[in-house]
Design a protein around this motif. Sequence first.
Motif, mmCIF file in Angstrom:
data_model
loop_
_atom_site.group_PDB
_atom_site.id
_atom_site.type_symbol
_atom_site.label_atom_id
_atom_site.label_comp_id
_atom_site.label_asym_id
_atom_site.label_seq_id
_atom_site.Cartn_x
_atom_site.Cartn_y
_atom_site.Cartn_z
ATOM 1 N N HIS A 103 6.027 -35.692 -21.738
ATOM 2 C CA HIS A 103 7.334 -35.950 -22.346
ATOM 3 C C HIS A 103 8.344 -36.357 -21.282
ATOM 4 O O HIS A 103 8.182 -36.035 -20.107
ATOM 5 C CB HIS A 103 7.879 -34.669 -22.987
ATOM 6 C CG HIS A 103 7.005 -34.051 -24.023
ATOM 7 N ND1 HIS A 103 7.157 -34.302 -25.361
ATOM 8 C CD2 HIS A 103 5.970 -33.181 -23.909
ATOM 9 C CE1 HIS A 103 6.260 -33.596 -26.041
ATOM 10 N NE2 HIS A 103 5.521 -32.908 -25.181
ATOM 11 N N CYS A 146 9.074 -41.284 -26.702
ATOM 12 C CA CYS A 146 8.808 -40.349 -25.610
ATOM 13 C C CYS A 146 7.410 -40.552 -25.028
ATOM 14 O O CYS A 146 6.459 -40.606 -25.801
ATOM 15 C CB CYS A 146 8.962 -38.922 -26.146
ATOM 16 S SG CYS A 146 8.675 -37.628 -24.926
ATOM 17 N N HIS A 159 3.566 -38.120 -25.820
ATOM 18 C CA HIS A 159 4.088 -37.625 -27.095
ATOM 19 C C HIS A 159 4.083 -38.734 -28.153
ATOM 20 O O HIS A 159 3.606 -38.558 -29.268
ATOM 21 C CB HIS A 159 5.512 -37.102 -26.842
ATOM 22 C CG HIS A 159 6.176 -36.481 -28.007
ATOM 23 N ND1 HIS A 159 7.505 -36.093 -27.967
ATOM 24 C CD2 HIS A 159 5.739 -36.166 -29.249
ATOM 25 C CE1 HIS A 159 7.832 -35.576 -29.134
ATOM 26 N NE2 HIS A 159 6.791 -35.607 -29.929
#
Length: 216
Positions: free
Chosen positions: A75, A194, A185
């Motif tokens: 992330h 992300c 992500h």
Amino acid sequence: MRRITLAALAIGLAISGCTKPKQKSAPPPPVYSVRPNQPTTATVAPRQSQRSPGDPAWAPRGGRISPRWTTVVLHHSATANGSARTFDRFHRDKGWDELGYHFVIGNGTETPDGFIEVGSRWHKQKHGAHCKTADNYFNEHGIGVCLVGDFTKTRPTQRQLAALERLVEYLCARCSIPPDRVVSHGAVTHKTACPGRNFPMGSLRRAVAASSMPYY
Ligand SMILES: [Zn+2]
């Protein structure tokens, strides 16, 4: 150079998270919908000669690693600044039990550039709260690593990437996670950018795949 610390987050009265996933008795077969995202000509970062595969700073307190982990989910924070402490507060404000990630890698704003913070979830070997899917698989079985920064606009720093590479190599070796299960992500959920288009997913995976770190 020691960049690692046991940054145990101060845990006060834990709010009972409304998003707390239910524990499953056994990991289901991984279900991935990850796009191939590996440019063929990216340069693999130089490897360091000195490694500490069993670095106790990354080991959870007590040393026991749960067999639950099958995936590393990457992330960005989508913020210019931040730290585990700041994100812990954000997540608690949302009603979560604590910081949703297992690790946070600083960018020199609130913690030093490339500084790895170990979240309290990792010490507890507790499920994450960072990658929601219908079956919650990636929260149950994914180790959440967040780099501070917004990589839709900027790039991770070299120190962040070097730290991330070492951390992911360690996690893959320690938890027997193959490099193709290091995922972003957005590639899992298709609902977020992300960790941003500037995040070098392909070169990271290749570096991990080339790691000589032994499996435990
Ligand atoms: Zn994310």
